[in-house]
Design a protein around this motif. Structure first.
Motif, PDB file in Angstrom:
ATOM      1  N   GLU A  33     -77.179  58.708 -88.633  1.00 46.03           N
ATOM      2  CA  GLU A  33     -78.360  57.919 -88.252  1.00 46.03           C
ATOM      3  C   GLU A  33     -79.537  58.142 -89.195  1.00 46.03           C
ATOM      4  OE1 GLU A  33     -79.434  58.375 -84.137  1.00 46.03           O
ATOM      5  OE2 GLU A  33     -77.451  57.735 -83.458  1.00 46.03           O
ATOM      6  N   GLN A  61     -91.020  56.167 -91.375  1.00 50.79           N
ATOM      7  CA  GLN A  61     -89.653  56.562 -91.019  1.00 50.79           C
ATOM      8  C   GLN A  61     -89.566  58.018 -90.560  1.00 50.79           C
ATOM      9  OE1 GLN A  61     -88.354  54.927 -94.990  1.00 50.79           O
ATOM     10  NE2 GLN A  61     -86.526  54.461 -93.782  1.00 50.79           N
ATOM     11  N   ALA A  64     -88.610  58.741 -86.752  1.00 49.22           N
ATOM     12  CA  ALA A  64     -87.210  58.442 -86.419  1.00 49.22           C
ATOM     13  C   ALA A  64     -86.268  59.517 -86.920  1.00 49.22           C
ATOM     14  CB  ALA A  64     -86.818  57.085 -87.003  1.00 49.22           C
TER      15      ALA A  64
END
Length: 103
Positions: A33, A61, A64
């Protein structure tokens, strides 16, 4: 831009998570991921830990990539920007200019 994620996993949380029979499968899913380019597992400051190489196009990002480690392991997560040899070569003119001006 490439970063090394430095992950520090507290002993108690690490002990409980590593006992999960699906630990390896879950770790593989997490690394997939975050699109890890490489992952190295070792001790970090006397605890379980990892150094994971990731590539981001935008600072947005970061959550995440960090949140799964915060939530799953209660880990400390650090992002260290790094350059490849290619990046360093691209930086050559800027380095030379700084040396000429400031060196």
């Amino acid at each position: 831009m490439r970063y090394i994620m430095k992950i520090e996993i507290p002993i108690d949380k690490g002990n409980s998570r590593i006992g999960d029979p699906k630990f390896g499968e879950k770790m593989n899913q997490l690394l997939t991921e975050v699109k890890a380019e490489a992952a190295y597992f070792t001790s970090v400051n006397g605890q379980r830990g990892a150094y994971i190489v990731v590539n981001m196009t935008d600072a947005s990002q970061i959550p995440a990539m960090a949140e799964p480690f915060f939530l799953w392991f209660n880990a400390n997560v650090y992002f260290v920007p790094v350059m490849s040899m290619e990046d360093l070569q691209k930086a050559g003119p800027a380095v030379a200019a700084a040396v000429q001006k400031w060196g």
